[in-house]
Scaffold this active site. Structure first.
Site, short mmCIF file in Angstrom:
data_model
loop_
_atom_site.label_atom_id
_atom_site.label_comp_id
_atom_site.label_asym_id
_atom_site.label_seq_id
_atom_site.Cartn_x
_atom_site.Cartn_y
_atom_site.Cartn_z
N ASP A 230 0.92 -1.11 0.03
CA ASP A 230 -0.20 -0.32 0.01
C ASP A 230 0.88 1.24 0.06
OD1 ASP A 230 -2.42 -1.40 -0.10
OD2 ASP A 230 -2.48 -1.67 2.13
N ASP B 124 -13.79 -2.90 -1.78
CA ASP B 124 -13.65 -2.57 -0.28
C ASP B 124 -15.09 -2.87 0.10
OD1 ASP B 124 -10.90 -2.44 -0.83
OD2 ASP B 124 -11.09 -0.22 -1.11
#
Length: 255
Positions: free
Chosen positions: A11, A130
């Protein structure tokens, strides 16, 4: 049975690997190029690179950084974050990515999934979802999809969106539980199982790994084809080899 995959995730925010809890409270976790090299050497099956603020900041992904990571890894490399057009995706693939992930852009313009599948092949297109439960105490209420790095609830049912993404040409689903992300309490098995059962394409479980048995649970009870983790690997708590050895010991076929 296809062998299960272990995938570390980078990330990236402002050129650095970061990791947080439920998408906030980010802490620095190193240089993406060095981390990528380490995971390649450790035997990771793939590597995922997500520019986590590209969409929310409305900017392009950092192509030069993608190229620098790609130059150092020799395993399948998936890149996502801020990709909005076929031209964006072509540039990232030319920079060295093998697959791309679409999240916010896929929801805003679903036809982009089909355009990418037709241009580059479904095997190249990963739709990232998500998801967060509507009610933490009642899984029967289902899950909703969030975009812009988990900042925006778009009011779409996660299972319905998964099925539609497959119909549009997605070759794989990267499923992150926002409820479990960074908690180290385990993957969201109910969510993972529901999504894996709803589609025929591979599902990558993400969010919540804290112990070795969590990987096993996601791949067996959850029905995932692969497991993705970040902080456990970034901070050296487990190596890729340790995870694979554990899974083999419990009868799971891994690469």
């Amino acid at each position: 049975m296809l062998a299960k995959r272990i995938i570390p995730c980078l990330d990236v925010d402002n050129g650095r690997v970061v990791k947080g809890i439920r998408f906030v409270s980010l802490v620095d976790a190193g240089d993406p190029v060095e981390q990528g090299k380490r995971y390649d050497a450790e035997g990771a099956d793939e590597l995922t690179f997500l520019d986590i603020t590209a969409s929310s900041d409305k900017r392009d992904i950092v192509t030069d950084l993608v190229r620098r990571v790609a130059d150092e890894v020799f395993i399948p490399f998936t890149v996502g974050g801020g990709l909005r057009t076929v031209e964006d995706i072509r540039a990232i693939l030319r920079a060295g990515a093998d697959k791309i992930t679409l999240n916010t852009a896929a929801l805003e313009q679903p036809e982009l999934i089909s355009a990418c599948a037709e241009t580059f092949g479904s095997q190249c297109v990963v739709v990232a979802i998500d998801a967060r439960g509507r009610n933490a105490d009642d899984v029967t209420r289902g899950w909703e999809v969030y975009t812009h790095g988990g900042r925006r609830n778009v009011g779409i049912d996660a299972l319905e969106w998964t099925i539609r993404a497959q119909q549009l040409g997605a070759g794989e689903i990267l499923l992150t539980s926002m409820d479990c992300d960074g908690t180290r309490n385990g993957y969201d098995i109910e969510l993972t199982r529901a999504v894996s059962s709803a589609v025929r394409i591979p599902v990558i479980a993400s969010g919540g790994a804290g112990r070795l048995e969590h990987f096993y649970e996601a791949l067996t009870d959850g029905g995932a084809s692969a497991v993705l983790a970040a902080s456990l690997f970034h901070f050296g708590e487990f190596s890729i080899a340790e995870v694979k050895e554990y899974l083999r010991g419990r009868g799971v076929t891994v690469r």
